[in-house]
Enzyme design. Structure first.
Site, mmCIF file in Angstrom:
data_model
loop_
_atom_site.group_PDB
_atom_site.id
_atom_site.type_symbol
_atom_site.label_atom_id
_atom_site.label_comp_id
_atom_site.label_asym_id
_atom_site.label_seq_id
_atom_site.Cartn_x
_atom_site.Cartn_y
_atom_site.Cartn_z
ATOM 1 N N ASP A 121 -17.041 38.172 -27.669
ATOM 2 C CA ASP A 121 -18.766 38.582 -27.420
ATOM 3 C C ASP A 121 -19.351 39.567 -28.610
ATOM 4 O OD1 ASP A 121 -20.185 38.964 -24.802
ATOM 5 O OD2 ASP A 121 -18.748 40.257 -23.832
ATOM 6 N N HIS A 124 -26.018 46.596 -19.697
ATOM 7 C CA HIS A 124 -24.418 46.527 -19.907
ATOM 8 C C HIS A 124 -23.513 47.894 -18.450
ATOM 9 C CE1 HIS A 124 -24.176 43.685 -23.018
ATOM 10 N NE2 HIS A 124 -23.841 43.805 -22.234
ATOM 11 N N GLY A 125 -22.299 47.628 -17.347
ATOM 12 C CA GLY A 125 -22.211 48.723 -17.150
ATOM 13 C C GLY A 125 -22.356 48.844 -16.049
ATOM 14 N N ALA A 155 -17.858 41.867 -16.944
ATOM 15 C CA ALA A 155 -17.268 42.620 -17.349
ATOM 16 C C ALA A 155 -17.017 43.644 -17.072
ATOM 17 C CB ALA A 155 -17.297 42.748 -18.954
HETATM 18 P P1 13P Z 1 -21.511 43.352 -17.443
HETATM 19 O O1 13P Z 1 -20.461 45.119 -17.990
HETATM 20 O O2 13P Z 1 -22.772 44.853 -16.875
HETATM 21 O O3 13P Z 1 -20.712 42.838 -16.280
HETATM 22 O O4 13P Z 1 -22.091 42.531 -18.934
HETATM 23 C C1 13P Z 1 -21.143 42.003 -19.161
HETATM 24 C C2 13P Z 1 -22.130 41.460 -20.648
HETATM 25 O O5 13P Z 1 -22.595 41.672 -20.423
HETATM 26 C C3 13P Z 1 -20.456 41.134 -21.498
HETATM 27 O O6 13P Z 1 -21.487 40.770 -23.170
#
Ligand code: 13P
Length: 282
Positions: free
Chosen positions: A82, A178-179, A230
């Site tokens: 990723d 993200h986050g 994530a």
């Molecule tokens: P999140 O941490 O917001 O779930 O995003 C995950 C992601 O896109 C990893 O590439």
């Protein structure tokens, strides 16, 4: 079964109107939890690690963990890099046994992103594996790099990008970050449809933690067929460890507290698989 390329599971999801769930796993317990959830729900699954996770533990270690778990499972599981940060790291991941790689050139100028992505797509194709690119930006922290904020993908540029790079799948910017979100994320759903009208490449949603389930389903209805989670899993794991340590302040055996982190990731992964519509699709 051995780790598989995610190509087939993503194309089947695209054709079937659901999404392949992709989970960032930071350690053995998180990977075990995801695999257990997927196996129980008969779902295809993608385990993934970012570039910074590879620097933390090494590609070979994660590939060995994922490979052992996949071999014991009766569902198809893929291992994906990723936010690959360089051509060299993508090669390292493939050599270690990863079955798919993302190259994230979204911070580069369009032409530079095309050149970098094309190189990785060709390298992956040479060994029969799919590559994911990114056009537009996901806000928040993209692995180690702080993004200036979501930049939305232009559908015409997406068409040119897909044509010029030969990439298999494409992460697009539609307003996710993200986050942890502050407030409800404002998503440009129509943009997914607009991109999907221009290209047939599978479309990937990043930054899905914290997006309401109904919105995730709407993204999938409009053409997203791989969904990345994530932060929700990291929070579930850490909350579980904290709770177990609070309950057993004298514990010194890591198994005592890691087990509760693992249990919570398992619950979170089951919820994600249901939202993706991937239950029973293995
Ligand atoms: P999140 O941490 O917001 O779930 O995003 C995950 C992601 O896109 C990893 O590439």
């Amino acid at each position: 079964m051995p780790l598989v390329s995610p190509r087939e599971m993503i194309l089947r999801a695209q054709a079937g109107g659901y999404a392949a769930p992709a989970f960032n796993a930071e350690n053995m317990e998180m990977a075990q939890a995801v695999m257990q959830a997927a196996e129980e729900m008969r779902a295809p699954v993608i385990l993934q690690t970012t570039s910074s996770t590879l620097r933390y533990g090494g590609a070979g270690l994660y590939a060995a963990i994922a490979g052992a778990l996949a071999s014991d499972a009766a569902i198809p599981a893929a291992l994906h890099l990723d936010h690959g940060e360089s051509f060299a790291l993508a090669v390292r991941a493939v050599r270690a046994g990863y079955t798919s790689v993302m190259i994230d050139g979204s911070r580069l100028a369009f032409a530079d992103n095309v050149a970098l992505t094309r190189g990785v797509a060709e390298m992956a194709a040479a060994v029969g594996l799919p590559a994911e690119g990114e056009l537009g930006k996901v806000g928040g922290k993209e692995d180690d790099a702080e993004s200036s904020g979501p930049a939305l993908t232009d559908p015409d540029e997406a068409a040119e990008f897909a044509r010029e790079t030969g990439v298999f799948s494409l992460a697009i910017g539609i307003g996710t970050s993200h986050g942890v979100y502050k407030g409800k994320p404002a998503l440009d759903m129509e943009r997914i449809s607009a991109v999907a009208r221009k290209i047939s490449n599978p479309l990937v949603l990043h930054g899905t933690s914290g997006v309401p389930d109904a919105d995730v389903r709407e993204c999938i209805r409009r053409g997203i067929c791989k969904v990345n989670y994530a932060t929700e899993l990291r929070i579930a794991f850490t909350d579980g460890v904290r709770a177990a340590l609070a309950e057993h302040p004298d514990a010194f055996d890591p198994k005592v507290y890691l087990k509760e982190g693992r249990r919570r990731v398992y619950e979170a992964a089951k919820a994600v698989i249901a939202v993706c519509g991937a239950e029973g699709k293995a």
